[in-house]
Scaffold this active site. Structure first.
Site, PDB file in Angstrom:
ATOM      1  N   ASP A 191       0.856  -1.179   0.000  1.00 13.06           N
ATOM      2  CA  ASP A 191       0.000   0.000   0.000  1.00 13.06           C
ATOM      3  C   ASP A 191       0.889   1.225   0.000  1.00 13.06           C
ATOM      4  O   ASP A 191       1.905   1.254   0.674  1.00 13.06           O
ATOM      5  CB  ASP A 191      -0.866   0.006   1.265  1.00 13.06           C
ATOM      6  CG  ASP A 191      -2.108  -0.847   1.060  1.00 13.06           C
ATOM      7  OD1 ASP A 191      -2.619  -0.863  -0.076  1.00 13.06           O
ATOM      8  OD2 ASP A 191      -2.538  -1.494   2.022  1.00 13.06           O
ATOM      9  N   GLN A 209     -18.026  17.827   6.138  1.00 10.73           N
ATOM     10  CA  GLN A 209     -18.959  18.558   5.268  1.00 10.73           C
ATOM     11  C   GLN A 209     -18.255  19.677   4.496  1.00 10.73           C
ATOM     12  O   GLN A 209     -18.334  19.776   3.291  1.00 10.73           O
ATOM     13  CB  GLN A 209     -20.133  19.152   6.071  1.00 10.73           C
ATOM     14  CG  GLN A 209     -21.175  18.119   6.496  1.00 10.73           C
ATOM     15  CD  GLN A 209     -20.692  17.285   7.672  1.00 10.73           C
ATOM     16  OE1 GLN A 209     -20.083  17.832   8.597  1.00 10.73           O
ATOM     17  NE2 GLN A 209     -20.937  15.975   7.639  1.00 10.73           N
ATOM     18  N   SER A 255     -10.421  23.920   6.549  1.00  7.82           N
ATOM     19  CA  SER A 255     -10.238  24.415   7.913  1.00  7.82           C
ATOM     20  C   SER A 255      -9.641  25.809   7.809  1.00  7.82           C
ATOM     21  O   SER A 255      -9.268  26.255   6.728  1.00  7.82           O
ATOM     22  CB  SER A 255      -9.295  23.480   8.687  1.00  7.82           C
ATOM     23  OG  SER A 255      -8.041  23.471   8.049  1.00  7.82           O
TER      24      SER A 255
END
Lengths: 575, 683
Positions: free
Chosen positions: B308, B381, B385
């Site tokens: 990964d 949502q 920031s």
């Protein structure tokens, strides 16, 4: 040892190596069912054979079916030959000498011997076998047993090559094509060459001749050339005459001697090229051939050196090599062939499980005799029998690859096939059966004064060597002998018969099982982590494994036989 | 647990010595055909020794041979005992680790929800799969399970040896907890997933103790080879007696058994199980738990490694490396705004922005208490920031989020900035856009940082013949950049769990063995499909169940060590097998002349080591054969040295050391023992 001797060795080697590649590629084409230049002539015959015998040529067999067909075929052939031998006295056709039926134990021994490609001869052919038996019984087996060997070898190659396949070929097709496209044409050519060189080919009664001393001499003859050809090409070795290739009618000239030696090695050598071709790894084929060749060259060198030495107990006579004398140990050797060609022939015939001889191995120096015996003890894998040598050496390859694989930290692989427990089991079974039968039977006969020892003509370590050689030769399907043993007794005939059958078929079954198991495996693509099987390193490893397996098993027996004899000879004791 | 133990720990040695006698039980010995043959030989010689002594009393002639026979018999027993000792040592080291683990386990009291929803106290041994327990700060978690409610920091040092606590929370990929670990803060509800005796710890203890050890496929294949060799040598020795009788030089049973024991592969036969146990043990020392020895062996065969990207190839987080201001905006202004918006951002990305601004533009973290900033945290949502200062709303976030933010204020993202964003994405980076009110200030270039030293390690893998494939959710462009930088052989971009599965199947269809790591529930099918699936201990229970190994440190790069341990295991077996067989050459040269030189003095020509007497020769070979087992215990336990090299080079090296060395060493060893025996007047 002479320059001339080494030149002869070099000529033989160069011609051999030049022949193996074209023949090997041709074999590959034949065994893969491809078109050959003989197709226009032979293809209709092939079809006819299948049609008459009801063989479905395109139907593949799994390993059990293959083994069943092979064993059934061999069993029936064995029984027919046995019957022919027993009945030959009653059949007067092709029996100009009116030879009687062959006694039971000897008939059994001979039938087993020729079925297994051994050609151990407990009898004197010219006074025992009619022309019909020689041709329909023995020469027939010379072809079929060689074809069986090739079939098993190609079945094993298919096992290595095929992936996730349940089948390994069709035995009837493999055997038929081997005979039709390879053995028959080669033998026709070779037999004609031999006839040209003076080998008889007739069906006449033996000639009665008056000698200079006014004695009558019976000169045996017959269909010699045809049988001689397949005797060599099929690594069979059973002579038309008792003297085998030392007989001037079997091996009349230096040229026939060279051709006969080449004929022994050419198919086993070519099959390594076939292996490389069919597995798509030509380098691997060459690496295997290289291992065989090195072992052959070392064997020859040792025998040649040993036979060239002056006898330590003969004093006062000149034993050096001179313009008029060969020097060295000429006991039991044809003067026509001398030290070099006798040593070379002996090395080749024992390396290749042929067993034809042009000198008496029993009369070799102890060390020379040890090497011819050791050649067989290595498992008949130094070129080996037709087909048998290849599948035998592949078993050692599997063992080598297994050990090598572990040493590089991977589950061992052979040309992409993982070597797992079942494969090791089959390989070890093969490796085990060989010394098991040789040592057990030799031990039993050595312990029995009436059955085993009474047949000996020599005492001491040489006697031990003679019995050991007999069983080694039988199980190794070689067929040559240390002739000091009078092996035409009931016990020896029966026991050696079983030894030959076990050494052939008990070993073929695990080979086919291995082939079947490998065929159904997936193939793993090679990577830098895979140990390559086409390098000199691999050749060295393979040689070491063959030597160590063979030497470790038989060293104790050899040390009480030829090694002890050699040391005692130099201490002044003869046997 | 990860602590290095002294190989010859006196406690372990003492216990192993006792165990090696217990292991003489023929039922246990029968599992090891090679050593079983030796034990049968021992029993035979012992019985003969006793009957001889009873029948012949003290005849002078007999006294001499009695001394020799006694020594032979004793050394044959030692051969068996040494082999048992090797196995016991390996087991002992495993047990020592198990004990440490067991301490962590103990008996704990759990608070279990009863059927009516009330809490009841039960001991951990009574917990069954499906029970739900409540664990509060300061208490141990009583069994393996999955967090179904709450979030807590958990001390897993008992399992992993790592002292930093880890977060475990309901849902997601960090929900699995292990029995014996301790909750440090908050509380969690845990649904127990395993019955007593089947927990992770139990399995681990059983494995390291060797109790559940089964022979691995390669071990079985090797055992067959060794058994075959044993039968061959048995035959060679049994048939030697008839040949000896024929030659009027019959041998005693003592001598024949000596020859047999020397020839059969006792060195590898005696060390085989120790090697296997030690291999598992080495894995545990690396904090990896294998569910079976088969998995460890498979690791050595791996030909394709799926890695990964995040966490394995790159550091888990991206770092800011450059500011790209919008037209008419100075770099300083962008840097300033970027820093301000990130001051309260505790994510590694946020911190890296603060650091970059400081290092590049000398902007220090400022005291903002005077201006009453309101920090706006990142939410799923808004996907951005920032900070609200009097008169200024500063935001940073993805292109889409900031575009929306600008549009809300009637503005839009300038074309230049958008181009910059695309360029960064093309180069494999992650662009973050910074805006102040209605003005887009520019772009922060967040870059994936490839782990240090990874490139070298991947090169080592390549040398071993292992292909590495990077798995990432990034687009192909980004993936290609990282792949090149890290030096992986291939990559799978925009990978969904199904793609990973398909890739594994594709590789396996080509005959390759695939290893991968994973932690999420959606990794579980792929982990199960892979030949070697290493689940992270921090991962979900499903992932752990699906894989065949668990890395307690949750370090995905450890796959490389796992592969090396697997290879080392096989190599150790191969090397000692070769050594064992090669030894036979020297033993023949010691024993065969000794057997027959009495009757045939000429055979002394084979006594190339010039061993003093027939007795000393045979005894020396037997002693060497026994002592070499002990001498090789450290090698068996530690494994042969493994360096990533192409197979051909490895083989050449190991053939030289263990093959050629195996031929030479016993010549020296047997001669030395012979000299010693003569000096001590033992033969």
């Amino acid at each position: 040892m002479t320059i001339n001797g080494w030149l002869q060795f070099a000529v033989f080697s160069i011609v051999l190596l030049a022949l193996v590649k074209p023949l090997g590629l041709y074999l590959a084409r034949v065994l893969e069912g491809g078109r050959t230049w003989l197709d226009p002539v032979l293809r209709p015959f092939e079809r006819l054979i299948y049609k008459l015998s009801g063989v479905k040529a395109d139907q593949e067999m799994n390993w059990r079916e293959y083994a069943f067909a092979l064993l059934g075929f061999s069993a029936v052939s064995l029984l027919l030959t046995y019957a022919l031998e027993r009945l030959q006295g009653a059949i007067q056709w092709l029996n100009p000498q009116h030879l009687a039926g062959v006694e039971q134990a000897l008939a059994w021994n001979t039938a087993a011997s020729f079925t297994t490609n051994t050609n151990w001869q407990s009898y004197t052919p010219e006074t025992t076998m009619s022309y019909l038996t020689q041709m329909a019984g023995l020469a027939y087996h010379n072809f079929t047993s060689a074809a069986v060997g090739i079939a098993v070898a190609v079945a094993l190659i298919r096992g290595v090559k095929r992936t996730e396949s349940g089948t390994i070929g069709n035995f009837w097709v493999d055997a038929t094509r081997s005979i039709l496209y390879v053995l028959l044409p080669a033998c026709v050519i070779f037999a004609l060459l031999l006839i040209w060189q003076g080998v008889p080919q007739n069906l006449h009664p033996y000639t009665q001749a008056a000698t200079l001393e006014a004695q009558t001499q019976t000169i045996a003859q017959g269909p010699v050339a045809s049988q001689e050809a397949i005797k060599m090409l099929g690594t069979n070795g059973g002579g038309f005459f008792n003297a085998n290739s030392a007989h001037p009618f079997e091996n009349p000239t230096p040229l026939t001697n060279l051709l006969e030696m080449l004929a022994i090695f050419v198919i086993p050598g070519a099959l390594t090229v076939t292996l490389g071709r069919l597995t798509g790894s030509p380098g691997h084929g060459w690496a295997v051939l290289a291992a065989m060749f090195v072992l052959f060259a070392v064997g020859f060198t040792t025998i040649y050196w040993s036979e060239s030495q002056p006898h330590p107990l003969i004093h006062g006579a000149v034993q050096a090599n001179t313009a008029t004398a060969p020097g060295g140990n000429m006991e039991g050797k044809e003067v026509r062939f001398g030290i070099t060609d006798s040593s070379l022939f002996a090395t080749i015939t024992t390396d290749a499980s042929c067993g034809a001889v042009n000198a008496m191995h029993d009369s070799f120096t102890p060390l020379g005799g040890m090497v011819v015996m050791t050649n067989i003890m290595l498992g008949e894998v130094v070129f080996g029998g037709v087909g048998a040598g290849l599948y035998g050496v592949l078993i050692f390859v599997v063992v080598s690859v297994f050990i090598a694989g572990l040493m590089v930290g991977r589950t061992p692989e052979y040309l992409g096939k993982k070597i797992e427990a079942y494969d090791v089991k089959m390989a070890m079974l093969y490796v085990l059966i060989f010394p098991l039968i040789i040592l057990a039977l030799t031990a039993a006969f050595v312990l029995s004064p009436n059955i085993g020892l009474s047949a000996l003509n020599n005492a001491g370590p040489h006697g031990l060597s003679e019995i050991l050689y007999a069983f080694t030769s039988a199980v190794g399907n070689n067929g040559s002998a240390f002739a000091g043993l009078s092996a035409n007794t009931w016990w020896y005939n029966v026991a050696l018969g079983f030894a030959m059958l076990a050494g052939r078929f008990l070993m073929i079954v695990p080979v086919l099982a291995l082939a079947g198991n490998l065929a159904q495996k997936k193939s793993i693509p090679p990577s830098p982590g895979t140990f390559p099987v086409n390098t000199p390193l691999f050749t060295v490893l393979l040689i070491s494994v063959i030597l160590i397996m063979g030497a470790l098993t038989f060293f104790p027996a050899l040390s009480l036989g030829p090694i002890l004899e050699h040391l005692l000879l130099h201490a002044g004791q003869l046997f | 647990m990860a602590t290095k133990k002294n190989l010859w720990n006196s406690e372990i040695v003492r216990q192993a010595a006792v165990d090696s006698i217990k292991k003489l039980d023929p039922r246990a010995m029968a599992k090891n055909p090679v050593m079983f043959v030796v034990e049968v030989g021992c029993v035979l010689t012992t019985a003969l020794l006793i009957t001889n002594a009873m029948h012949h009393g003290g005849a002078a002639q007999h006294a001499e041979s009695f001394g020799f026979n006694l020594q032979i018999t004793l050394w044959l027993w030692f051969t068996v005992l040494f082999a048992n000792f090797a196995e016991a040592m390996a087991e002992g080291r495993g047990k020592a680790q198990a004990d440490t683990l067991r301490k962590a386990k103990g008996e704990t009291i759990a608070q279990r929800y009863a059927a009516d929803g009330s809490l009841e106290d039960v001991t951990s041994s009574l917990l069954r799969a499906g029970d739900v327990i409540y664990v509060v700060a300061g208490h141990f978690i009583a069994g393996d399970g999955e967090v179904i409610e709450g979030v807590a920091s958990v001390d897993e040092s008992a399992i992993t040896g790592e002292s930093a606590p880890v977060i475990r929370e309901a849902g997601g990929d960090r929900s699995a907890v292990t029995g014996g670990t301790k909750v440090l803060s908050d509380f969690i509800k845990v649904k127990i997933t395993s019955n007593p005796g089947e927990t992770f710890l139990d399995r681990m203890i059983a494995l390291v103790e060797g109790a559940t050890r089964q022979k691995t496929p390669n071990e079985i294949a090797l055992s067959i080879l060794l058994s075959g060799l044993t039968i061959i040598f048995l035959l060679a020795v049994v048939t030697l007696q008839p040949f000896a009788i024929y030659s009027h030089a019959p041998q005693t049973v003592f001598v024949l058994v000596s020859l047999l024991v020397c020839l059969i592969p006792t060195t590898i036969g005696g060390l085989l199980s120790a090697i296997g146990i030690a291999g598992m043990d080495r894995l545990v020392q690396y904090n990896v738990l294998a569910m079976s020895g088969r998995a460890v062996e498979a690791a050595g065969d791996v030909s394709t490694l799926l890695l990964d990207k995040t966490g394995t190839i790159t550091l888990g987080n991206r770092q800011a490396t450059e500011f790209y201001p919008a037209p008419d905006v100075s770099k300083e202004r962008l840097a300033d705004a970027a820093q301000l918006s990130s001051l309260s951002d505790e994510t590694p990305e946020g911190r890296s922005i603060v650091v970059l601004a400081k290092e590049k533009y000398g902007l220090r973290g400022r005291d903002l208490s005077g201006i009453h900033p309101t920090f706006v945290p990142f939410t799923a949502q808004t996907r951005m920031s920032g900070v609200d200062l009097p008169g200024a709303q500063i935001r940073k976030g993805s292109v889409d989020a900031i575009s929306r933010f600008l549009e809300e204020q009637g503005s839009s993202l300038p074309r230049k900035v958008r181009e910059q964003v695309e360029e960064i994405a093309r180069a494999g980076g992650t662009p973050l856009v910074v805006a102040e009110n209605a003005t887009a200030l520019g772009v922060i270039y967040l870059k994936d940082i490839v782990k240090g030293g990874l490139k070298d390690r991947l090169a080592r893998l390549r040398a071993m013949g292992i292909r590495t494939i990077m798995i990432t959710g990034d687009n192909p462009l980004t993936a290609a950049v990282i792949a090149r930088e890290a030096g992986v052989d291939d990559f799978l971009a925009e990978a969904k769990p199904k793609d990973k599965m398909d890739l594994i199947k594709r590789e396996q269809a080509k005959g390759k063995l695939v290893a991968m790591t994973g932690d999420g529930t959606n990794d579980a099918p792929a982990l199960a499909q892979a030949d070697v699936g290493v689940a992270m201990n921090s991962g979900t229970q499903a992932a752990k169940e699906a894989g065949n190994m668990v890395d307690l440190d949750s370090n995905p790069t450890k796959l490389i060590e796992i592969v090396e341990i697997g290879k080392q295991l096989l190599m150790t077996r191969g090397a000692l097998t070769t050594f064992s067989i090669a030894n036979d050459v020297a033993k023949y040269f010691a024993i065969i002349p000794a057997m027959f030189a009495g009757v045939f003095p000429v055979l002394n020509a084979l006594n190339i080591m010039h061993l003093a007497t027939p007795q000393s020769a045979i005894l020396s070979a037997v002693i060497f054969n026994a002592v070499i087992i002990v001498a090789l215990i450290p090698l068996a336990l530690k494994g042969v040295k493994y360096e990533p090299k192409p197979a051909a080079m490895l083989l050449r090296q190991n053939l030289l050391i263990y093959g050629l060395g195996g031929v030479i060493v016993p010549f020296i060893g047997i001669k030395a023992i012979d000299l010693l025996l003569v000096a001590l007047k033992l033969a």
